[in-house]
Design a protein around this motif. Structure first.
Motif, PDB file in Angstrom:
ATOM      1  N   VAL A  36       0.824  -1.212   0.000  1.00 20.18           N
ATOM      2  CA  VAL A  36       0.000   0.000   0.000  1.00 20.18           C
ATOM      3  C   VAL A  36       0.855   1.258   0.000  1.00 20.18           C
ATOM      4  CG1 VAL A  36      -1.964  -1.134   1.092  1.00 20.18           C
ATOM      5  CG2 VAL A  36      -0.164  -0.133   2.526  1.00 20.18           C
ATOM      6  N   TRP A  37       2.099   1.178   0.481  1.00 21.55           N
ATOM      7  CA  TRP A  37       2.967   2.348   0.520  1.00 21.55           C
ATOM      8  C   TRP A  37       3.787   2.534  -0.754  1.00 21.55           C
ATOM      9  CZ3 TRP A  37       3.453  -1.712   4.066  1.00 21.55           C
ATOM     10  CH2 TRP A  37       4.468  -2.653   3.768  1.00 21.55           C
ATOM     11  N   ASP A  38       3.671   1.587  -1.698  1.00 23.87           N
ATOM     12  CA  ASP A  38       4.425   1.700  -2.943  1.00 23.87           C
ATOM     13  C   ASP A  38       3.685   2.574  -3.950  1.00 23.87           C
ATOM     14  OD1 ASP A  38       6.673   0.132  -2.220  1.00 23.87           O
ATOM     15  OD2 ASP A  38       5.497  -1.698  -2.506  1.00 23.87           O
ATOM     16  N   VAL A  39       3.386   3.780  -3.527  1.00 24.87           N
ATOM     17  CA  VAL A  39       2.734   4.759  -4.407  1.00 24.87           C
ATOM     18  C   VAL A  39       3.414   6.107  -4.202  1.00 24.87           C
ATOM     19  CG1 VAL A  39       0.499   3.588  -4.454  1.00 24.87           C
ATOM     20  CG2 VAL A  39       0.968   5.263  -2.654  1.00 24.87           C
ATOM     21  N   TYR A  40       3.515   6.854  -5.296  1.00 30.49           N
ATOM     22  CA  TYR A  40       4.069   8.204  -5.198  1.00 30.49           C
ATOM     23  C   TYR A  40       3.003   9.152  -4.662  1.00 30.49           C
ATOM     24  CZ  TYR A  40       8.111   6.798  -8.012  1.00 30.49           C
ATOM     25  OH  TYR A  40       9.250   6.197  -8.469  1.00 30.49           O
ATOM     26  N   VAL A  41       3.450  10.029  -3.778  1.00 29.26           N
ATOM     27  CA  VAL A  41       2.556  11.053  -3.236  1.00 29.26           C
ATOM     28  C   VAL A  41       3.187  12.422  -3.473  1.00 29.26           C
ATOM     29  CG1 VAL A  41       1.570   9.505  -1.494  1.00 29.26           C
ATOM     30  CG2 VAL A  41       3.621  10.850  -0.952  1.00 29.26           C
ATOM     31  N   ARG A  42       2.369  13.464  -3.414  1.00 30.57           N
ATOM     32  CA  ARG A  42       2.874  14.811  -3.641  1.00 30.57           C
ATOM     33  C   ARG A  42       3.767  15.232  -2.473  1.00 30.57           C
ATOM     34  NH1 ARG A  42      -1.352  19.432  -3.028  1.00 30.57           N
ATOM     35  NH2 ARG A  42      -0.588  19.248  -0.879  1.00 30.57           N
ATOM     36  N   PRO A  43       4.984  15.700  -2.788  1.00 28.75           N
ATOM     37  CA  PRO A  43       5.862  16.185  -1.703  1.00 28.75           C
ATOM     38  C   PRO A  43       5.479  17.598  -1.292  1.00 28.75           C
ATOM     39  CG  PRO A  43       6.988  16.366  -3.790  1.00 28.75           C
ATOM     40  CD  PRO A  43       5.654  15.720  -4.099  1.00 28.75           C
ATOM     41  N   GLU A  44       6.095  18.076  -0.239  1.00 25.05           N
ATOM     42  CA  GLU A  44       5.973  19.459   0.209  1.00 25.05           C
ATOM     43  C   GLU A  44       7.255  20.207  -0.155  1.00 25.05           C
ATOM     44  OE1 GLU A  44       4.539  19.970   4.257  1.00 25.05           O
ATOM     45  OE2 GLU A  44       3.906  17.862   4.277  1.00 25.05           O
ATOM     46  N   THR A  45       7.123  21.506  -0.386  1.00 17.97           N
ATOM     47  CA  THR A  45       8.289  22.329  -0.727  1.00 17.97           C
ATOM     48  C   THR A  45       8.293  23.589   0.125  1.00 17.97           C
ATOM     49  OG1 THR A  45       7.238  23.663  -2.462  1.00 17.97           O
ATOM     50  CG2 THR A  45       8.088  21.488  -3.104  1.00 17.97           C
ATOM     51  N   ARG A  46       9.521  24.028   0.463  1.00 22.53           N
ATOM     52  CA  ARG A  46       9.695  25.247   1.250  1.00 22.53           C
ATOM     53  C   ARG A  46      10.919  26.008   0.729  1.00 22.53           C
ATOM     54  NH1 ARG A  46       5.516  23.765   2.956  1.00 22.53           N
ATOM     55  NH2 ARG A  46       4.779  23.564   5.127  1.00 22.53           N
ATOM     56  N   VAL A  47      10.812  27.320   0.682  1.00 23.74           N
ATOM     57  CA  VAL A  47      11.981  28.175   0.495  1.00 23.74           C
ATOM     58  C   VAL A  47      12.343  28.694   1.876  1.00 23.74           C
ATOM     59  CG1 VAL A  47      12.922  30.236  -0.603  1.00 23.74           C
ATOM     60  CG2 VAL A  47      11.272  28.792  -1.836  1.00 23.74           C
ATOM     61  N   LEU A  48      13.441  28.188   2.410  1.00 25.31           N
ATOM     62  CA  LEU A  48      13.786  28.438   3.814  1.00 25.31           C
ATOM     63  C   LEU A  48      14.939  29.442   3.932  1.00 25.31           C
ATOM     64  CD1 LEU A  48      13.718  24.805   5.233  1.00 25.31           C
ATOM     65  CD2 LEU A  48      11.976  26.578   5.542  1.00 25.31           C
ATOM     66  N   PRO A  49      14.723  30.548   4.632  1.00 19.20           N
ATOM     67  CA  PRO A  49      15.843  31.436   4.958  1.00 19.20           C
ATOM     68  C   PRO A  49      16.623  30.867   6.143  1.00 19.20           C
ATOM     69  CG  PRO A  49      13.827  32.330   5.847  1.00 19.20           C
ATOM     70  CD  PRO A  49      13.442  31.087   5.089  1.00 19.20           C
TER      71      PRO A  49
END
Length: 283
Positions: free
Chosen positions: A133-146
């Protein structure tokens, strides 16, 4: 008596004469006799065979000696290799290359914070690497971090130029995404360079991260003008630098960037990016 004596005396004389005559015949051959000359046979010399000398055996005594030195050939002269001159690069042609020039939210989604001038794509659905069940791609999160949003000890780990870095990540989820930009390029040869830190963690030992042991946990490849240049397998838990050189034969707009894949749903599929460049080779 005298006659008898005379007779006896004459007889004696005759006897003497006869005796002398007989002796003479014995010692001297008759005149008519031819003396036989002995036939002389030349004596043949018997060859003298000289015996071949047999040398007297002489006892040989081994005498220790120092062997001559081994001959070492004189090495042939090998000219030093020709070292090409170091490339001379032009200016950085990427927009917002160190991600210092602001950011935006993709489609207004707060979890998709992206640097200005850059596009973002991701995959969803089965990874093709398993049937769980975990062998699926999911949308990642992105951040521009100072730097103000990072602990001081992490600044040299994740920030390589300026004061900002990008973080793309997902906890306990497989991810596949592309970070891209568009650049108009003239004919020439270019080098595209990216710096990044694969923060791929399978667990923790207190405050210590346990890096993913499987090299297939994280992969990176260049995408340039629609061409994929093949997967690279970086070292996790440290800064990595990758370069790709390519040639353009006519002026055109080129979309380029990287494709990143974390095929396993590990504790943290994290990636930090900073200080990218695209430069034309001048020489």
């Amino acid at each position: 008596m005298n006659d008898k004596f005379l007779l006896n005396g004459r007889g004696w004389w005759l006897a003497l004469v006869m005796l002398l005559l007989t002796a003479c015949r014995t010692q001297a051959p008759s005149p008519t006799a031819v003396a036989e000359m002995p036939t002389l046979i030349a004596a043949q010399e018997t060859p003298v065979v000289v015996a071949t000398m047999t040398p007297t055996a002489v006892a040989t005594t081994a005498v220790a000696s120092t062997p001559p030195p081994t001959w070492t050939p004189v090495p042939t002269f090998t000219p030093p290799p020709t070292v090409p001159p170091a490339p001379i690069y032009g200016p950085n042609l990427l927009p917002n290359p160190s991600f210092e020039e602001g950011w935006y939210n993709r489609d207004g989604i707060p979890e998709l914070q992206l640097p200005n001038g850059w596009a973002f794509e991701w995959d969803e659905g089965p990874t093709g690497f398993g049937n769980q069940v975990w062998d699926v791609y999911v949308r990642p999160e992105t951040r521009v971090l100072p730097s103000s949003q990072l602990p001081p000890h992490e600044h040299p780990l994740f920030i390589y130029d300026g004061v900002c870095t990008i973080k793309l990540f997902k906890g306990f989820g497989a991810i596949s995404f592309r970070l891209l930009t568009d650049v108009t390029l003239e004919p020439g040869t270019y080098t595209f360079e990216v710096n990044f830190f694969p923060d791929l963690v399978v667990g923790y030992n207190g405050d210590q991260k346990i890096w993913a042991p499987d090299p297939f946990s994280g992969e990176v490849q260049f995408l340039i003008g629609g061409v994929a240049y093949g997967w690279n397998y970086p070292t996790f838990g440290r800064k990595n630098t990758l370069q790709q050189t390519f040639t353009i034969t006519e002026t055109q707009n080129v979309r380029l960037g990287v494709w990143v894949r974390g095929r396993f749903a590990i504790a943290n599929n994290g990636w930090f990016f900073d200080d990218w460049s695209l430069r034309r080779i001048q020489n």
